[in-house]
Design an enzyme around this catalytic site. Structure first.
Site, PDB file in Angstrom:
ATOM      1  N   LYS A 191      78.447  49.110 104.514  1.00 41.24           N
ATOM      2  CA  LYS A 191      78.980  49.275 103.162  1.00 41.24           C
ATOM      3  C   LYS A 191      78.455  50.552 102.511  1.00 41.24           C
ATOM      4  O   LYS A 191      79.175  51.212 101.771  1.00 41.24           O
ATOM      5  CB  LYS A 191      78.610  48.049 102.318  1.00 41.24           C
ATOM      6  CG  LYS A 191      79.504  46.862 102.605  1.00 41.24           C
ATOM      7  CD  LYS A 191      79.128  45.664 101.781  1.00 41.24           C
ATOM      8  CE  LYS A 191      78.025  44.888 102.417  1.00 41.24           C
ATOM      9  NZ  LYS A 191      77.715  43.618 101.764  1.00 41.24           N
ATOM     10  N   ARG A 248      75.801  42.767 115.994  1.00 39.63           N
ATOM     11  CA  ARG A 248      76.779  43.275 115.017  1.00 39.63           C
ATOM     12  C   ARG A 248      78.001  43.798 115.741  1.00 39.63           C
ATOM     13  O   ARG A 248      77.905  44.268 116.865  1.00 39.63           O
ATOM     14  CB  ARG A 248      76.186  44.479 114.268  1.00 39.63           C
ATOM     15  CG  ARG A 248      75.164  44.203 113.267  1.00 39.63           C
ATOM     16  CD  ARG A 248      74.692  45.530 112.690  1.00 39.63           C
ATOM     17  NE  ARG A 248      75.543  45.959 111.597  1.00 39.63           N
ATOM     18  CZ  ARG A 248      75.442  45.475 110.371  1.00 39.63           C
ATOM     19  NH1 ARG A 248      74.551  44.555 110.082  1.00 39.63           N
ATOM     20  NH2 ARG A 248      76.235  45.901 109.417  1.00 39.63           N
ATOM     21  N   GLU A 267      76.733  39.804 100.460  1.00 41.78           N
ATOM     22  CA  GLU A 267      76.197  40.339  99.215  1.00 41.78           C
ATOM     23  C   GLU A 267      77.364  41.013  98.499  1.00 41.78           C
ATOM     24  O   GLU A 267      78.060  41.849  99.104  1.00 41.78           O
ATOM     25  CB  GLU A 267      75.095  41.357  99.498  1.00 41.78           C
ATOM     26  CG  GLU A 267      74.509  41.854  98.194  1.00 41.78           C
ATOM     27  CD  GLU A 267      73.391  42.862  98.347  1.00 41.78           C
ATOM     28  OE1 GLU A 267      73.012  43.197  99.476  1.00 41.78           O
ATOM     29  OE2 GLU A 267      72.905  43.312  97.293  1.00 41.78           O
TER      30      GLU A 267
END
Ligand code: ATP
Ligand code: MG
Length: 556
Positions: free
Chosen positions: A271, A261, A35
């Protein structure tokens, strides 16, 4: 640690190999779907190495698709930085860059088809009410009063949503699935919401935007993705991923697989949190060398091969883990040990005067790499006034100390043996000048009388030294797991950056940020790409020569 076992076998390779053997797929297609709401970090590098690595390994294709369904937080600067980082990491996406927004027309048609099948409805509850109606893990949800609307009404209202006739938050499109599902995600998830926001690719064409879950699976299907790889927090979303694909007309059927992750000790990799560190001025930007962003690591002096080797080494599993920072450091250190030119720089300088040497300039010869004669030699100027590091001189007698002490000898690297004779102090009581004598018969050879001199120290000639700002970094957080702390900012390491004013040898006058060096006995450094210029040399410490941190921990 073994550097050779790159591309460890993992369960995803196994799935792909079975699919190829069974003929389920002939051509493997993956995608990396960032994104564009921030810069990439080392966790993304893991996903990039996996997705692009699979395409390389199985002669398949990997698309780069910007998942741009939320224009509020996205922008072109992020898009450009992501492209640059992927290329720098050494990967090439297949064909043109894709955007989820390329498919907004198709997505809209699929949404209408779902409405026509009675599988989606326009809801007018507020987002707060939707949350309340959704229930909890222990309690079923409740149907929205708008759930029973007719297909005709829903089509009309969805059309009105698109035409901008509803205000933001006043209506949304929801899938009609099951308000009693044990998977919260299946309790009539929102598919479209209204946002009167200009989109970076499409301008003001749309005022309704699809949700990630709706856009992602359909975009995968449109692109013919075979293996849609994501991190474990999307495990439950897979039910919705499959429900949507089961209920729309598509030609190809992607499958979602999840892996854990990447987390790294003493850092945050989200982020949102990285943004907070920037916004609240704990760091200077996305490319601050203390950040584990790709741009931060690049500026710090990490090579792309060290990041790739690290990602291949940690492998891909479904287990949660917090990888040691020293593991990442191991890979950059082994890379630089092979390639970095050795040079001399003094980080905390103190002046040393050789009293029995005349004022003259001597040119000495130094090797650029101890084990690689092919990297050549260079000239280094020497004179009777040099800088050495304060830490290389001790006022007090110490048997174990192989550096300089009054009455003791050390060798100056690539030069002569010197003996400290006396010192001068400043008004604060700190050593200001160390006066020495040298033995003229010891240039690169042992003393003829057989006396043994163990210590070797580095130096820079005062007359020729170039002043340089040298930036030493420590981990950004004081605790191994800052993520578990509600107030993660309270664990920021206030001493994560120390700036020293030192000197470097003149061969570094044109040091380029892409060329890392080993400052002998100090560590690996590179010129800072933002702060260095002709009149101002600034070096970042990439990593020390040894893993001192593990040692400190063991000794505690
Ligand atoms: P963040 O939580 O840092 O904001 P994200 O998952 O929202 O990350 P995206 O831009 O949506 O970031 O991620 C693009 C891809 O990178 C996704 O497939 C995502 O699963 C993967 N990814 C993101 N963070 C990590 C991580 N820490 N480890 C491995 N893969 C990751
Ligand atoms: Mg995200």
């Amino acid at each position: 640690m073994n550097k050779t076992n790159i591309h460890k076998k993992n369960f995803i390779y196994q799935i792909i190999e079975n699919d190829l053997i069974n003929g389920k797929h002939v051509l493997i297609r993956t995608r990396f779907p960032p994104e564009p709401n921030g810069y990439l970090h080392i966790g993304h590098a893991k996903s990039i190495c996996l997705n692009f690595g699979i395409a390389n390994k199985y002669k398949g294709r990997c698309n780069l698709r910007f998942d741009d369904t939320n224009p509020v937080k996205e922008n072109i600067d992020y898009i450009n930085s992501i492209k640059k980082d992927i290329e720098w990491l050494g990967f090439k996406w297949c064909g043109d860059i894709r955007y989820s927004s390329d498919y907004f027309d198709i997505l809209y048609k699929h949404a209408i088809d779902l409405i026509k099948k009675g599988l989606a409805y326009v809801d007018e509850l507020t987002s707060e009410e939707i949350r309340k109606y959704r229930g909890t893990l222990k309690q079923h949800g409740r149907d929205s009063p708008y759930r029973k609307r007719s297909v005709k009404d829903n089509l009309l209202l969805f059309h009105k949503m698109r035409a901008g006739e509803f205000k933001e938050g006043k209506a949304c499109l929801r899938a009609k699935i099951d308000m009693a599902s044990s998977f919260m995600i299946m309790r009539d998830p929102v598919l479209y919401r209204i946002k009167f926001v200009k989109h970076h690719q499409l301008g003001n064409k749309w005022c309704i935007y699809p949700m990630y879950d709706f856009a992602h699976c359909i975009s995968d299907a449109i692109e013919g993705i075979t293996h849609s790889l994501c991190t474990l927090e999307f495990l439950n979303n897979k039910h919705l991923y499959n429900w949507i694909l089961d209920n729309i007309k598509i030609d190809s059927r992607p499958s979602q697989y999840e892996f854990s992750r990447l987390n790294i000790e003493y850092s945050v990799l989200s982020k949102r949190k990285l943004n907070k560190l920037i916004f609240e001025n704990y760091v200077t930007g996305w490319d601050d060398p203390r950040m584990l962003t790709i741009s931060g690591l690049r500026r710090r002096g990490y090579t792309s091969s060290s990041i790739r080797n690290f990602c291949y080494h940690i492998g891909v599993t479904k287990q949660d883990s917090n990888i040691k920072l020293s593991t990442l450091e191991f890979y950059i250190r082994s890379d630089l040990n092979e390639s970095a030119f050795r040079v001399m720089a003094v980080i905390n300088p103190v002046l040393l005067v050789i009293e029995n040497m005349a004022d003259c300039e001597k040119i000495l010869i130094a090797k650029n790499h101890p084990n690689k004669p092919e990297l050549g030699i260079r000239n280094i100027p020497f004179s009777n006034k040099i800088y050495i590091d304060r830490a290389d001189f001790s006022e007090s007698e110490c048997l174990e100390y192989y550096r300089l002490m009054i009455g003791k000898e050390v060798r100056l690297r690539y030069s002569y043996i010197i003996k400290a004779e006396h010192i001068e102090k400043d008004e604060k009581g700190d050593v200001k000048i160390i006066y020495c004598s040298y033995d003229p018969d010891t240039l690169n050879k042992n003393p003829v009388d057989g006396r043994r001199v163990k210590g070797v120290i580095h130096w820079v000639s005062k007359l020729h030294a170039l002043p340089a700002e040298i930036r030493l970094y420590d981990r950004l957080f004081t605790v191994p797991n800052p993520d578990i702390n509600k107030d993660f900012l309270s664990t920021v390491n206030k001493k994560s950056l120390v700036i020293c004013n030192g000197f470097v040898e003149p061969s570094l006058c044109n040091a380029k940020s892409e060329t890392p060096y080993q400052f002998e006995r100090e560590g690996y450094f590179c010129a800072d790409s933002c702060l260095s210029n002709k009149n101002n040399l600034v070096f970042n410490k990439i990593v020390g020569l040894r893993d001192t941190w593990s040692k400190i921990k063991k000794n505690k």
